[in-house]
Design a protein around this motif. Structure first.
Motif, PDB file in Angstrom:
ATOM      1  N   VAL B  43       1.136  -1.147   0.311  1.00 34.52           N
ATOM      2  CA  VAL B  43       0.109  -0.093  -0.169  1.00 34.52           C
ATOM      3  C   VAL B  43       1.024   1.654  -0.213  1.00 34.52           C
ATOM      4  CG1 VAL B  43      -1.603   0.807   1.201  1.00 34.52           C
ATOM      5  CG2 VAL B  43      -1.284  -1.258   1.460  1.00 34.52           C
ATOM      6  N   ARG B  44       1.997   1.526   0.561  1.00 35.66           N
ATOM      7  CA  ARG B  44       2.807   2.851   0.999  1.00 35.66           C
ATOM      8  C   ARG B  44       3.902   2.292   0.000  1.00 35.66           C
ATOM      9  NH1 ARG B  44       1.926   1.376   5.834  1.00 35.66           N
ATOM     10  NH2 ARG B  44       3.138  -0.612   6.350  1.00 35.66           N
ATOM     11  N   MET B  45       3.672   1.927  -2.135  1.00 33.98           N
ATOM     12  CA  MET B  45       4.442   1.669  -2.778  1.00 33.98           C
ATOM     13  C   MET B  45       4.972   3.488  -2.512  1.00 33.98           C
ATOM     14  SD  MET B  45       4.534  -0.784  -5.522  1.00 33.98           S
ATOM     15  CE  MET B  45       3.975  -2.245  -5.730  1.00 33.98           C
ATOM     16  N   THR B  46       6.209   3.867  -3.525  1.00 32.79           N
ATOM     17  CA  THR B  46       5.939   4.632  -4.040  1.00 32.79           C
ATOM     18  C   THR B  46       5.503   5.183  -5.846  1.00 32.79           C
ATOM     19  OG1 THR B  46       8.229   4.629  -4.609  1.00 32.79           O
ATOM     20  CG2 THR B  46       8.302   5.796  -3.194  1.00 32.79           C
ATOM     21  N   ASP B  47       5.233   6.178  -5.616  1.00 34.80           N
ATOM     22  CA  ASP B  47       4.401   6.074  -7.798  1.00 34.80           C
ATOM     23  C   ASP B  47       5.883   5.775  -8.736  1.00 34.80           C
ATOM     24  OD1 ASP B  47       2.649   7.337  -6.763  1.00 34.80           O
ATOM     25  OD2 ASP B  47       2.899   9.837  -7.078  1.00 34.80           O
ATOM     26  N   GLU B  48       7.035   5.693  -8.222  1.00 34.86           N
ATOM     27  CA  GLU B  48       8.372   5.257  -9.189  1.00 34.86           C
ATOM     28  C   GLU B  48       7.716   4.022  -8.982  1.00 34.86           C
ATOM     29  OE1 GLU B  48       9.448   7.394  -6.651  1.00 34.86           O
ATOM     30  OE2 GLU B  48       8.367   9.334  -7.900  1.00 34.86           O
ATOM     31  N   ALA B  49       7.379   3.679  -7.981  1.00 33.71           N
ATOM     32  CA  ALA B  49       7.253   1.505  -8.087  1.00 33.71           C
ATOM     33  C   ALA B  49       5.690   1.392  -8.230  1.00 33.71           C
ATOM     34  CB  ALA B  49       7.598   1.395  -5.831  1.00 33.71           C
ATOM     35  N   VAL B  50       5.104   1.932  -7.801  1.00 36.47           N
ATOM     36  CA  VAL B  50       3.843   1.720  -8.929  1.00 36.47           C
ATOM     37  C   VAL B  50       4.331   1.863 -10.315  1.00 36.47           C
ATOM     38  CG1 VAL B  50       1.167   2.350  -9.273  1.00 36.47           C
ATOM     39  CG2 VAL B  50       2.403   2.408  -7.625  1.00 36.47           C
ATOM     40  N   ALA B  51       5.073   2.455 -10.384  1.00 33.86           N
ATOM     41  CA  ALA B  51       5.307   3.002 -12.261  1.00 33.86           C
ATOM     42  C   ALA B  51       5.787   1.447 -12.599  1.00 33.86           C
ATOM     43  CB  ALA B  51       5.948   3.781 -12.672  1.00 33.86           C
ATOM     44  N   SER B  52       6.837   1.253 -12.156  1.00 30.76           N
ATOM     45  CA  SER B  52       7.473   0.222 -12.183  1.00 30.76           C
ATOM     46  C   SER B  52       7.264  -1.397 -12.091  1.00 30.76           C
ATOM     47  CB  SER B  52       9.281   0.087 -11.345  1.00 30.76           C
ATOM     48  OG  SER B  52       9.373  -0.637 -10.188  1.00 30.76           O
ATOM     49  N   TRP B  53       6.013  -1.326 -11.682  1.00 31.14           N
ATOM     50  CA  TRP B  53       5.050  -2.613 -10.782  1.00 31.14           C
ATOM     51  C   TRP B  53       4.543  -2.457 -12.206  1.00 31.14           C
ATOM     52  CZ3 TRP B  53       0.265  -4.488 -10.838  1.00 31.14           C
ATOM     53  CH2 TRP B  53      -0.169  -5.949 -10.324  1.00 31.14           C
ATOM     54  N   ILE B  54       3.732  -1.787 -12.551  1.00 27.02           N
ATOM     55  CA  ILE B  54       3.269  -1.834 -14.041  1.00 27.02           C
ATOM     56  C   ILE B  54       3.574  -2.569 -15.291  1.00 27.02           C
ATOM     57  CG2 ILE B  54       1.212  -0.530 -15.502  1.00 27.02           C
ATOM     58  CD1 ILE B  54       0.953   1.053 -12.714  1.00 27.02           C
ATOM     59  N   GLU B  55       4.653  -1.801 -15.081  1.00 32.47           N
ATOM     60  CA  GLU B  55       5.625  -1.649 -16.712  1.00 32.47           C
ATOM     61  C   GLU B  55       6.196  -3.833 -16.159  1.00 32.47           C
ATOM     62  OE1 GLU B  55       6.552  -1.053 -20.182  1.00 32.47           O
ATOM     63  OE2 GLU B  55       5.756   0.614 -18.446  1.00 32.47           O
ATOM     64  N   GLY B  56       6.813  -4.166 -15.377  1.00 32.08           N
ATOM     65  CA  GLY B  56       6.996  -4.932 -14.831  1.00 32.08           C
ATOM     66  C   GLY B  56       6.291  -6.158 -14.981  1.00 32.08           C
ATOM     67  N   ASN B  57       5.299  -6.223 -14.552  1.00 33.08           N
ATOM     68  CA  ASN B  57       3.534  -7.341 -14.770  1.00 33.08           C
ATOM     69  C   ASN B  57       2.810  -7.197 -15.733  1.00 33.08           C
ATOM     70  OD1 ASN B  57       4.185  -8.811 -11.848  1.00 33.08           O
ATOM     71  ND2 ASN B  57       3.833  -6.800 -11.682  1.00 33.08           N
ATOM     72  N   GLY B  58       3.461  -6.485 -16.386  1.00 31.54           N
ATOM     73  CA  GLY B  58       3.000  -6.959 -18.328  1.00 31.54           C
ATOM     74  C   GLY B  58       1.300  -5.090 -18.270  1.00 31.54           C
ATOM     75  N   HIS B  59       1.536  -5.203 -18.127  1.00 33.80           N
ATOM     76  CA  HIS B  59       0.524  -3.900 -17.811  1.00 33.80           C
ATOM     77  C   HIS B  59       0.875  -2.317 -18.661  1.00 33.80           C
ATOM     78  CE1 HIS B  59      -2.385  -6.072 -16.146  1.00 33.80           C
ATOM     79  NE2 HIS B  59      -1.315  -6.546 -14.469  1.00 33.80           N
ATOM     80  N   GLY B  60       2.011  -2.494 -19.128  1.00 32.84           N
ATOM     81  CA  GLY B  60       2.556  -1.004 -19.879  1.00 32.84           C
ATOM     82  C   GLY B  60       2.001  -2.060 -20.922  1.00 32.84           C
ATOM     83  N   GLY B  61       2.797  -0.756 -21.819  1.00 32.69           N
ATOM     84  CA  GLY B  61       2.833  -0.563 -23.800  1.00 32.69           C
ATOM     85  C   GLY B  61       1.118  -0.315 -23.788  1.00 32.69           C
ATOM     86  N   SER B  62       1.297  -0.624 -25.485  1.00 36.00           N
ATOM     87  CA  SER B  62      -0.325  -0.131 -25.876  1.00 36.00           C
ATOM     88  C   SER B  62      -1.547  -0.516 -25.218  1.00 36.00           C
ATOM     89  CB  SER B  62      -0.422   0.296 -26.875  1.00 36.00           C
ATOM     90  OG  SER B  62      -0.336  -0.822 -27.617  1.00 36.00           O
ATOM     91  N   VAL B  63      -2.277  -0.458 -25.376  1.00 44.15           N
ATOM     92  CA  VAL B  63      -3.747  -1.105 -24.154  1.00 44.15           C
ATOM     93  C   VAL B  63      -3.956  -2.298 -25.663  1.00 44.15           C
ATOM     94  CG1 VAL B  63      -5.545   0.854 -25.559  1.00 44.15           C
ATOM     95  CG2 VAL B  63      -6.118  -1.075 -23.853  1.00 44.15           C
ATOM     96  N   PHE B  64      -3.930  -1.832 -27.084  1.00 40.45           N
ATOM     97  CA  PHE B  64      -3.598  -2.129 -28.188  1.00 40.45           C
ATOM     98  C   PHE B  64      -3.316  -3.843 -27.990  1.00 40.45           C
ATOM     99  CE2 PHE B  64      -5.266   1.333 -30.425  1.00 40.45           C
ATOM    100  CZ  PHE B  64      -6.718   1.083 -30.329  1.00 40.45           C
ATOM    101  N   THR B  65      -2.111  -3.240 -27.918  1.00 40.99           N
ATOM    102  CA  THR B  65      -0.878  -4.914 -27.612  1.00 40.99           C
ATOM    103  C   THR B  65      -1.664  -5.618 -26.196  1.00 40.99           C
ATOM    104  OG1 THR B  65       0.527  -3.359 -27.646  1.00 40.99           O
ATOM    105  CG2 THR B  65       1.299  -5.813 -27.725  1.00 40.99           C
ATOM    106  N   ARG B  66      -1.810  -5.322 -25.159  1.00 42.26           N
ATOM    107  CA  ARG B  66      -2.677  -6.294 -24.418  1.00 42.26           C
ATOM    108  C   ARG B  66      -3.690  -6.661 -24.870  1.00 42.26           C
ATOM    109  NH1 ARG B  66      -3.389  -2.072 -19.777  1.00 42.26           N
ATOM    110  NH2 ARG B  66      -2.556  -0.507 -21.336  1.00 42.26           N
TER     111      ARG B  66
END
Lengths: 406, 361
Positions: B43-66
């Motif tokens: 819950v206490r993740m920083t905004d950068e950590a959140v961004a890297s979690w999203i990136e690292g779990n395949g939720h980054g990139g364009s919505v069409f690819t996902r």
């Protein structure tokens, strides 16, 4: 003082509280029945008992919404100690020197608020949103349905596909997706600096939808007046000018929350609910209008208009639309009822409304947790909602019967 | 007929793709993903950590690819982090990166993992769908015969007293949404303090505190009339009025036809006219209406399962939406969209098939 009223006195006291409504109802009926021969379709309604019953039920709630301040016995948000889940007719322990009404006529809810007053105030909430949302849905459906039916072709194919797409969406899923708190924070944030005044607008999905959907009434009215007074430029400029001025004034307030005078503004939660309800209703209206137009465009008076050289928009709006008014009026009544049900559904799932809001759906929702022990906080708004929708359905039925007699 | 079905199927597939894309887009909005990151990570993740979690779990990139990955028409994402651990969409526990399939979307039968129920979506959803299936079955068994009977009886003799009474009943039920009728039914039949139950208990007619049960949770282990009656009745009531009105309209129209008059003049008994000549033709329109009621029942199912706490599909949808369980909500949407489109198709084909005027032309 006795502690509890029985049902007889409860109903008597409620009837007394509704006194302004009775007076207004009797006045409306007396005037309408007296002049019914001169009032067209509205007057004919008073020839059918079903229509009169429906009209009476609807007007009862309309007047209740109007006079809500006179009818309520307590503050709909006020909590009084000792009246948590109180049964109907419970007496107040402390009336503060007779300044408060001495009873909770329909009992108290789980937060010790007066169920009767909340139900009355709920009527105001529901009747403020449902007819307006339905009217918006109709303007959108008509503006798109007329050309789709009359011109046909590619336009029709594309619009019909989109309409069917929205209709294929399960309503409840759409609500859960559109009316979540998160959706308001997604999207690009625009900031504008206008003459030193900072303003910002987020391109979130509800905001973009509002900006699109709220344009349609302006487009509709502009085309309506433009096609009618096309041959009379001064008149045309006057009407179109007024429409555009007021339209964009309201538009800036409702869709962008940027009305400088502050007359037109909408709470973001309410905007979200409003837009979703309009969005769900518009495709059905579109389909109905399209169907009627496809039927009517083969009529002789349309061919006559074409021969006279009338423009397509004039034919659509001033030849076909007036002839389609019967089914559209009937559907309008039914649709207000349907919108009321949808708003109740939203409230029932606690979507998009604050928990304090007295609207019927949320009240049913908060009452259902203790339903088997204390049914009254949920039953009162449930019956209210049912009677309003029933009234609208009966009214639609009466109108249909009378309009078929022509 | 073949071309008609093929065209309908084409439009249906296109609609399904667009609808699932919209749902995918709406459930994968950045705020939802951030919320997911905070519930899955900390819950206490920083905004950068959140961004890297999203990136690292395949939720980054364009919505069409996902979306294509989710659908299974694009290879699933594979990410090797700085520690040299390779993770990917298709790499589950126990499968090495080499053995993992390239594609794993719903088309391959991989519906993802539910963060709410901590099990694969397809297993969880299957179980809940079975529960709702039973509910739907009983609703249909109540709703269809009752509404058809009501419609035929009132449409048989338009304007008669039977017609008036039944039509009023039909209008009343269409004005009563599920959350209203449910509340009223519970107050009357399943409340220990009001309605019929206290009276019946006083007379010694029932052993328990209430006549019907106010919740249907026990119905998951085995349903009885007393725990399943109210939910079924609640859903059925709203539909009954609508189908009855459609049947009535169709029946009255048929009863004014020339061939009915001919049969009557021939001296056929009224009963036989209705049974042999009118009924079959009058039931074509209600058939489509009944099929198109399925999406509506979905609405009712969600409300009733929430109201009576019956853990089926509707309850799952509410939980998935409330708990930001993206994969589960997507699964629910696929099922819902599928049900709606298939019923539309069946109703279209059925209408053509049942109506000889269209079938033979």
């Amino acid at each position: 003082m006795d502690t509890e009223l029985s049902w007889g006195p409860i109903f008597a006291r409620m009837a007394l509280q509704f006194l302004p409504v009775w007076v207004a109802l009797i006045a409306t009926f007396a005037v309408s029945i007296h002049f019914r021969r001169r009032l067209g379709l509205y007057g004919k309604l008073f020839d059918s008992p079903v229509g009169m019953l429906g009209f009476g039920l609807v007007m009862f709630w309309v007047f209740t919404a109007l006079f809500a301040n006179l009818i309520i016995t307590h503050d709909p948000l006020g909590q009084l100690s000792g009246l948590k889940n109180a049964v109907p007719g419970s007496a107040l322990q402390d009336t503060k020197g007779d300044t408060l009404y001495p009873y909770y006529l329909l009992g108290g809810d789980s937060l010790a608020r007066d169920v009767f007053s909340r139900m009355v105030m709920g009527a105001r909430r529901v009747l403020a949103i449902a007819p307006a949302a339905t009217a918006f849905a109709f303007m959108i459906g008509i503006t798109l349905g007329l050309p789709a039916g009359y011109l046909g072709g590619k336009l029709d194919t594309v619009l019909s596909f989109i309409a069917n797409l929205v209709l294929a969406f399960p309503v409840i899923l759409l609500f859960y997706l559109l009316v979540t708190p998160e959706i308001k924070d997604a999207g690009y944030l625009f900031t504008v600096n206008l003459f030193g005044a900072e303003g910002s607008w987020r391109a979130s999905i509800p905001n973009v939808m509002a900006a699109t959907l709220f344009l349609f009434p302006i487009i509709f009215l502009t085309i309506l007046f433009n096609s009618r007074y096309f041959t009379n430029p001064p008149m045309r400029n006057l009407y179109v000018g007024i429409t555009l001025l007021i339209g964009f004034w309201a538009y800036s307030g409702l869709a962008f929350n940027a009305d400088p005078t502050g007359i037109f503004s909408m709470d973001p939660n309410l905007l979200n609910v409003f837009v979703s309800v309009v969005f769900v209703n518009a495709p059905t209206v579109f389909r109905i209008v399209r169907g009627i137009v496809m039927d009517l465009k083969a009529r002789d008076y349309v061919a006559a208009g074409q021969t006279r050289g009338e423009g397509p928009w004039y034919i659509m709006l001033w030849e076909i639309l007036p002839n389609a008014r019967g089914p559209l009026i009937v559907d309008f009544c039914l649709r207000i009822g349907y919108t009321t049900i949808l708003l109740g559904t939203l409230g029932f799932f606690g979507l998009g409304v604050s928990p304090e809001s007295p609207d019927w759906g949320s009240t049913i929702n908060s009452g259902r947790k203790l339903l088997t022990l204390f049914p009254h906080p949920a039953v009162a708004p449930a019956l209210a909602l049912m009677s309003l929708v029933l009234g609208l359905n009966l009214l639609a039925d009466g109108l249909r019967e009378e309009s078929l007699k022509d | 007929m073949v071309i008609f079905v093929a065209r309908r199927l084409g439009v249906m597939v296109l609609t399904a793709l667009v609808l699932t894309f919209i749902v995918f887009f709406l459930t994968n909005l950045p705020p939802n993903l951030e919320k997911l990151a905070r519930t899955e990570g900390s819950v206490r993740m920083t905004d950068e950590a959140v961004a890297s979690w999203i990136e690292g779990n395949g939720h980054g990139g364009s919505v069409f690819t996902r979306y294509s990955e989710w659908l299974g028409i694009a290879p699933g994402w594979v990410i090797t982090d700085e520690k040299g651990v390779t993770r990917g969409r298709c790499i589950d526990n126990g499968v090495t990166a080499e053995d993992a399939p390239r594609f794993c979307g719903i088309l391959q039968g991989d519906w993802g993992f539910s963060t709410f129920s901590k099990e694969p979506v397809i297993a969880f959803l299957g179980e809940k769908l079975a529960a709702t299936g039973w509910l739907m079955l009983f609703v249909m068994l109540v709703m269809v015969p009752v509404s058809l009977l009501m419609g035929v009886l009132s449409g048989m003799r338009e304007g008669s007293r039977t017609d008036r009474v039944l039509s009023s009943a039909a209008i009343a039920t269409t004005a009563t949404p599920e959350y209203v009728s449910g509340v009223i039914l519970v107050a009357v039949f399943a409340s220990a303090t009001t309605g019929l139950s206290p009276m019946l208990k006083e007379w010694g007619w029932i052993e328990t505190n209430t006549l019907f049960m106010g919740t249907a949770t026990s119905a998951e282990r085995g349903f009885t009339f007393w725990n399943f009656g109210l939910p079924v009745l609640t859903i059925a009531l709203y539909g009954i009025g609508y189908i009855a009105r459609m049947t009535r309209a169709s029946m009255t129209e048929v009863m004014t036809q020339q061939y009915i008059r001919t049969a009557r003049l021939k001296g056929v008994a009224f009963k036989d006219v209705v049974m042999r000549h009118a009924l079959r033709n009058a039931l074509i329109a209600p058939f489509t209406v009944i099929m198109l009621q399925f999406p509506w029942l979905l609405n009712g199912v969600v409300i009733v399962e929430t109201l009576f706490n019956y853990k089926g599909f509707g309850w799952t949808l509410v939980q998935a939406a409330g708990n930001n369980d993206i994969e589960l909500l997507l699964g629910c949407s696929v099922v819902a969209v599928f049900v709606v489109l298939v019923t539309q198709l069946i109703s279209d084909i059925g209408y053509v098939f049942l109506n000889p005027r269209i079938r033979l032309s």
